[in-house]
Design a protein around this motif. Sequence first.
Motif, PDB file in Angstrom:
ATOM      1  N   MET A  92       0.825  -1.202   0.000  1.00  0.00           N
ATOM      2  CA  MET A  92       0.000   0.000   0.000  1.00  0.00           C
ATOM      3  C   MET A  92       0.869   1.265   0.000  1.00  0.00           C
ATOM      4  O   MET A  92       0.447   2.323  -0.493  1.00  0.00           O
ATOM      5  CB  MET A  92      -0.933   0.004   1.222  1.00  0.00           C
ATOM      6  CG  MET A  92      -2.063  -1.011   1.152  1.00  0.00           C
ATOM      7  SD  MET A  92      -3.061  -1.050   2.661  1.00  0.00           S
ATOM      8  CE  MET A  92      -3.742   0.595   2.662  1.00  0.00           C
ATOM      9  N   ILE A  93       2.081   1.152   0.559  1.00  0.00           N
ATOM     10  CA  ILE A  93       3.003   2.292   0.598  1.00  0.00           C
ATOM     11  C   ILE A  93       3.863   2.341  -0.662  1.00  0.00           C
ATOM     12  O   ILE A  93       4.033   3.396  -1.286  1.00  0.00           O
ATOM     13  CB  ILE A  93       3.888   2.210   1.847  1.00  0.00           C
ATOM     14  CG1 ILE A  93       3.035   2.282   3.117  1.00  0.00           C
ATOM     15  CG2 ILE A  93       4.931   3.333   1.854  1.00  0.00           C
ATOM     16  CD1 ILE A  93       3.808   1.995   4.388  1.00  0.00           C
ATOM     17  N   VAL A  94       4.404   1.182  -1.052  1.00  0.00           N
ATOM     18  CA  VAL A  94       5.333   1.128  -2.184  1.00  0.00           C
ATOM     19  C   VAL A  94       4.603   1.363  -3.507  1.00  0.00           C
ATOM     20  O   VAL A  94       5.136   2.035  -4.408  1.00  0.00           O
ATOM     21  CB  VAL A  94       6.068  -0.229  -2.209  1.00  0.00           C
ATOM     22  CG1 VAL A  94       6.955  -0.347  -3.454  1.00  0.00           C
ATOM     23  CG2 VAL A  94       6.918  -0.399  -0.951  1.00  0.00           C
ATOM     24  N   GLY A  95       3.389   0.839  -3.647  1.00  0.00           N
ATOM     25  CA  GLY A  95       2.648   0.966  -4.900  1.00  0.00           C
ATOM     26  C   GLY A  95       2.487   2.412  -5.353  1.00  0.00           C
ATOM     27  O   GLY A  95       2.923   2.774  -6.456  1.00  0.00           O
ATOM     28  N   PRO A  96       1.861   3.274  -4.545  1.00  0.00           N
ATOM     29  CA  PRO A  96       1.720   4.679  -4.955  1.00  0.00           C
ATOM     30  C   PRO A  96       3.070   5.368  -5.175  1.00  0.00           C
ATOM     31  O   PRO A  96       3.182   6.228  -6.054  1.00  0.00           O
ATOM     32  CB  PRO A  96       0.967   5.309  -3.768  1.00  0.00           C
ATOM     33  CG  PRO A  96       0.209   4.165  -3.161  1.00  0.00           C
ATOM     34  CD  PRO A  96       1.111   2.979  -3.312  1.00  0.00           C
ATOM     35  N   VAL A 109       5.649 -10.044   4.088  1.00  0.00           N
ATOM     36  CA  VAL A 109       6.459  -8.955   3.544  1.00  0.00           C
ATOM     37  C   VAL A 109       7.125  -8.193   4.675  1.00  0.00           C
ATOM     38  O   VAL A 109       6.479  -7.754   5.625  1.00  0.00           O
ATOM     39  CB  VAL A 109       5.590  -7.994   2.716  1.00  0.00           C
ATOM     40  CG1 VAL A 109       6.447  -6.882   2.113  1.00  0.00           C
ATOM     41  CG2 VAL A 109       4.873  -8.755   1.616  1.00  0.00           C
ATOM     42  N   SER A 110       8.440  -8.047   4.575  1.00  0.00           N
ATOM     43  CA  SER A 110       9.194  -7.345   5.613  1.00  0.00           C
ATOM     44  C   SER A 110       9.029  -5.834   5.476  1.00  0.00           C
ATOM     45  O   SER A 110       9.160  -5.273   4.379  1.00  0.00           O
ATOM     46  CB  SER A 110      10.683  -7.704   5.522  1.00  0.00           C
ATOM     47  OG  SER A 110      11.440  -6.902   6.396  1.00  0.00           O
ATOM     48  N   PHE A 111       8.777  -5.172   6.598  1.00  0.00           N
ATOM     49  CA  PHE A 111       8.655  -3.722   6.598  1.00  0.00           C
ATOM     50  C   PHE A 111      10.018  -3.055   6.501  1.00  0.00           C
ATOM     51  O   PHE A 111      10.122  -1.869   6.184  1.00  0.00           O
ATOM     52  CB  PHE A 111       7.928  -3.257   7.865  1.00  0.00           C
ATOM     53  CG  PHE A 111       6.868  -2.230   7.590  1.00  0.00           C
ATOM     54  CD1 PHE A 111       7.185  -0.893   7.479  1.00  0.00           C
ATOM     55  CD2 PHE A 111       5.550  -2.603   7.432  1.00  0.00           C
ATOM     56  CE1 PHE A 111       6.209   0.058   7.214  1.00  0.00           C
ATOM     57  CE2 PHE A 111       4.559  -1.671   7.172  1.00  0.00           C
ATOM     58  CZ  PHE A 111       4.897  -0.333   7.067  1.00  0.00           C
ATOM     59  N   ALA A 112      11.089  -3.807   6.767  1.00  0.00           N
ATOM     60  CA  ALA A 112      12.433  -3.228   6.714  1.00  0.00           C
ATOM     61  C   ALA A 112      12.780  -2.736   5.321  1.00  0.00           C
ATOM     62  O   ALA A 112      13.604  -1.832   5.155  1.00  0.00           O
ATOM     63  CB  ALA A 112      13.462  -4.267   7.167  1.00  0.00           C
ATOM     64  N   GLY A 113      12.154  -3.311   4.299  1.00  0.00           N
ATOM     65  CA  GLY A 113      12.479  -2.923   2.933  1.00  0.00           C
ATOM     66  C   GLY A 113      11.656  -1.776   2.389  1.00  0.00           C
ATOM     67  O   GLY A 113      11.906  -1.315   1.267  1.00  0.00           O
ATOM     68  N   VAL A 114      10.671  -1.286   3.165  1.00  0.00           N
ATOM     69  CA  VAL A 114       9.767  -0.267   2.636  1.00  0.00           C
ATOM     70  C   VAL A 114      10.510   1.016   2.280  1.00  0.00           C
ATOM     71  O   VAL A 114      10.378   1.552   1.168  1.00  0.00           O
ATOM     72  CB  VAL A 114       8.632   0.016   3.643  1.00  0.00           C
ATOM     73  CG1 VAL A 114       7.835   1.249   3.205  1.00  0.00           C
ATOM     74  CG2 VAL A 114       7.714  -1.182   3.752  1.00  0.00           C
ATOM     75  N   LEU A 163      22.316   4.191   6.186  1.00  0.00           N
ATOM     76  CA  LEU A 163      22.438   3.674   7.552  1.00  0.00           C
ATOM     77  C   LEU A 163      21.079   3.501   8.212  1.00  0.00           C
ATOM     78  O   LEU A 163      20.939   2.701   9.143  1.00  0.00           O
ATOM     79  CB  LEU A 163      23.301   4.619   8.400  1.00  0.00           C
ATOM     80  CG  LEU A 163      24.790   4.701   8.045  1.00  0.00           C
ATOM     81  CD1 LEU A 163      25.478   5.738   8.935  1.00  0.00           C
ATOM     82  CD2 LEU A 163      25.455   3.344   8.222  1.00  0.00           C
ATOM     83  N   LEU A 164      20.090   4.248   7.728  1.00  0.00           N
ATOM     84  CA  LEU A 164      18.779   4.198   8.371  1.00  0.00           C
ATOM     85  C   LEU A 164      18.109   2.844   8.200  1.00  0.00           C
ATOM     86  O   LEU A 164      17.227   2.484   8.988  1.00  0.00           O
ATOM     87  CB  LEU A 164      17.881   5.298   7.797  1.00  0.00           C
ATOM     88  CG  LEU A 164      18.351   6.740   8.028  1.00  0.00           C
ATOM     89  CD1 LEU A 164      17.333   7.719   7.473  1.00  0.00           C
ATOM     90  CD2 LEU A 164      18.590   7.009   9.512  1.00  0.00           C
ATOM     91  N   VAL A 165      18.513   2.089   7.190  1.00  0.00           N
ATOM     92  CA  VAL A 165      17.948   0.756   6.991  1.00  0.00           C
ATOM     93  C   VAL A 165      18.167  -0.089   8.236  1.00  0.00           C
ATOM     94  O   VAL A 165      17.302  -0.863   8.654  1.00  0.00           O
ATOM     95  CB  VAL A 165      18.576   0.072   5.762  1.00  0.00           C
ATOM     96  CG1 VAL A 165      18.056  -1.355   5.632  1.00  0.00           C
ATOM     97  CG2 VAL A 165      18.268   0.861   4.501  1.00  0.00           C
ATOM     98  N   VAL A 166      19.337   0.057   8.861  1.00  0.00           N
ATOM     99  CA  VAL A 166      19.664  -0.689  10.070  1.00  0.00           C
ATOM    100  C   VAL A 166      19.213   0.056  11.313  1.00  0.00           C
ATOM    101  O   VAL A 166      18.567  -0.497  12.205  1.00  0.00           O
ATOM    102  CB  VAL A 166      21.176  -0.970  10.149  1.00  0.00           C
ATOM    103  CG1 VAL A 166      21.525  -1.692  11.444  1.00  0.00           C
ATOM    104  CG2 VAL A 166      21.626  -1.788   8.953  1.00  0.00           C
ATOM    105  N   LEU A 167      19.529   1.366  11.383  1.00  0.00           N
ATOM    106  CA  LEU A 167      19.284   2.134  12.601  1.00  0.00           C
ATOM    107  C   LEU A 167      17.805   2.338  12.889  1.00  0.00           C
ATOM    108  O   LEU A 167      17.420   2.493  14.051  1.00  0.00           O
ATOM    109  CB  LEU A 167      19.985   3.496  12.495  1.00  0.00           C
ATOM    110  CG  LEU A 167      21.521   3.447  12.411  1.00  0.00           C
ATOM    111  CD1 LEU A 167      22.090   4.847  12.234  1.00  0.00           C
ATOM    112  CD2 LEU A 167      22.110   2.793  13.657  1.00  0.00           C
ATOM    113  N   ASP A 168      16.970   2.359  11.863  1.00  0.00           N
ATOM    114  CA  ASP A 168      15.541   2.549  12.090  1.00  0.00           C
ATOM    115  C   ASP A 168      14.859   1.294  12.623  1.00  0.00           C
ATOM    116  O   ASP A 168      13.673   1.335  12.957  1.00  0.00           O
ATOM    117  CB  ASP A 168      14.847   2.992  10.794  1.00  0.00           C
ATOM    118  CG  ASP A 168      14.964   4.494  10.577  1.00  0.00           C
ATOM    119  OD1 ASP A 168      15.361   5.196  11.520  1.00  0.00           O
ATOM    120  OD2 ASP A 168      14.676   4.969   9.458  1.00  0.00           O
ATOM    121  N   SER A 169      15.581   0.194  12.691  1.00  0.00           N
ATOM    122  CA  SER A 169      15.040  -1.031  13.281  1.00  0.00           C
ATOM    123  C   SER A 169      15.585  -1.184  14.698  1.00  0.00           C
ATOM    124  O   SER A 169      16.758  -1.513  14.894  1.00  0.00           O
ATOM    125  CB  SER A 169      15.424  -2.246  12.429  1.00  0.00           C
ATOM    126  OG  SER A 169      15.086  -3.441  13.104  1.00  0.00           O
ATOM    127  N   GLY A 170      14.747  -0.928  15.688  1.00  0.00           N
ATOM    128  CA  GLY A 170      15.182  -1.072  17.068  1.00  0.00           C
ATOM    129  C   GLY A 170      15.571  -2.497  17.407  1.00  0.00           C
ATOM    130  O   GLY A 170      16.448  -2.727  18.249  1.00  0.00           O
TER     131      GLY A 170
END
Length: 499
Positions: free
Chosen positions: A43-47, A91-96, A414-421
């Motif tokens: 729903m996020i990636v499509g638009p 579907v993993s949210f880490a890739g959004v 870096l946010l790909v890793v850091l945004d995942s607590g």
Amino acid sequence: MTGQKPEEDRKHPVDRTLPPFKMFTSGLQHVAAMYAGVVAPPMIVGPACGLSATETAFLMGASLFTAGIATLLQTLGFWKVGAKLPFVNGVSFAGVTPMVAIGKAHSPADALPVIFGAVIVAGVLGFLLAPYFSKLVRFFPPVVTGTVITLIGVSLLPVAFNWSQGGNDRAPDYGSLTNIGMAALTFLIVLVLRRVLRGFLQQIAILLGLIAGTLIAIPVGITHFSALSQASLIGFPTPFHFGAPQFDISAIVSMCIVMLVCMTESTADMLALGRIVDRPADERTIEGGLRADTLGTALSPLFNGFANSAFAQNIGLVAMTKVRSRFVVATSGLILIVLGLCPVAASVISLVPPPVLGGAGIVLFGSVAASGIQTLASAAMEKGDNALIVAAAVGIGLIPIAAPDFYHSLPKDLLVVLDSGISTGCLVAVVLNLAFNHFGRKTADADGDAEGEAPGGTGTGTGTGTDVAAAGPADPAIAQRPAPAAAADADEPAAATAR
């Protein structure tokens, strides 16, 4: 007459089957718990990739279909693929975030093909790395696993709070008294059902709570039927519907980083689930689980899906219901495939309003955090530096939750890793455990801290690289308890499950 139990009763609860009706309803409960998490990324990636509403709906169906395939790979498995635990994949949210960035960097015609090409390469790389990545399990004693499990539960709670407010922060009724009231009512319904029901009905209290909350929400006016009226009966996710995959170096690098993050989180999730179902995840289990994750990821773009990984919210469902059969979750995988092939059926599940889902989610995700706390109770927190390890790892892991913009000035890669607590907390816990309990400490001192306890058994890391499968029984806090009697059926909890 011989006093021997039937073969089915001698199986571990994870490997037992349930009667068909119980199997279906329990599997449906898992689907209801994770449906929103599966359809949210497309729903996020499509638009962001310039898709219309119809094409985005197609992408959502494809995500459900590929999540079902990945779940079957994980629960049933073949060869050396699959953890064979009650593990839901989606579907993993880490890739959004990186996928949205890739989509905006390319034309609408090329965006999804570039994303799918990067996902395929990342999945293949992850599959090849699985045997080596699984060896890291020796660095996950109870002080680390307990910290990570706690962070998983705490990290998921904001998702439940967002659902409770309405799910869409741009909607005019976001955070309204109606939404929060429905979430609170569903929360109370689930608690009451868990308290007054017995047996199988108690185990599907979440599903019953979602049904009750949805029915109450109809006259309140927050249940919408538009998606049901517009959905078609049959819709197969045509292979490479958006074009043949394209391979862009920068996109591939981004998705490979995402794959490593997903593998880290899946490892932590498998360790958590292994403890909850009383079948600790050893190196072989982790390896099979990671292979299922990465193979599912590599196959997903064929049917227009994204990277798949374990869904932590379903761990909370297993912990609360005590239904540990992997065949129940395999049933949920079949349901997901049907939903992907039948948009009308998928729309029925989507009728559950976000506030209703949020009220039930608080119970589910809180159960995961409670399991982590239970694990930490066996980690000899009063000895050595274990309390300091937990304090630092939880503190760092909570940064993306408590202060989402904390890392806003750092490079986006870096946010790909850091945004995942979960990922950051896990890395901090592993590194500090090595620093305080392995490197630079004399063996005699380490043994003294452990006071004669088996290496690796209490989370003090004294050692020998014993994997987590051996950690539980070696822990005196567990070893001194009476061994649980064999469960009469797959629904009966064992001593090691979360309570």
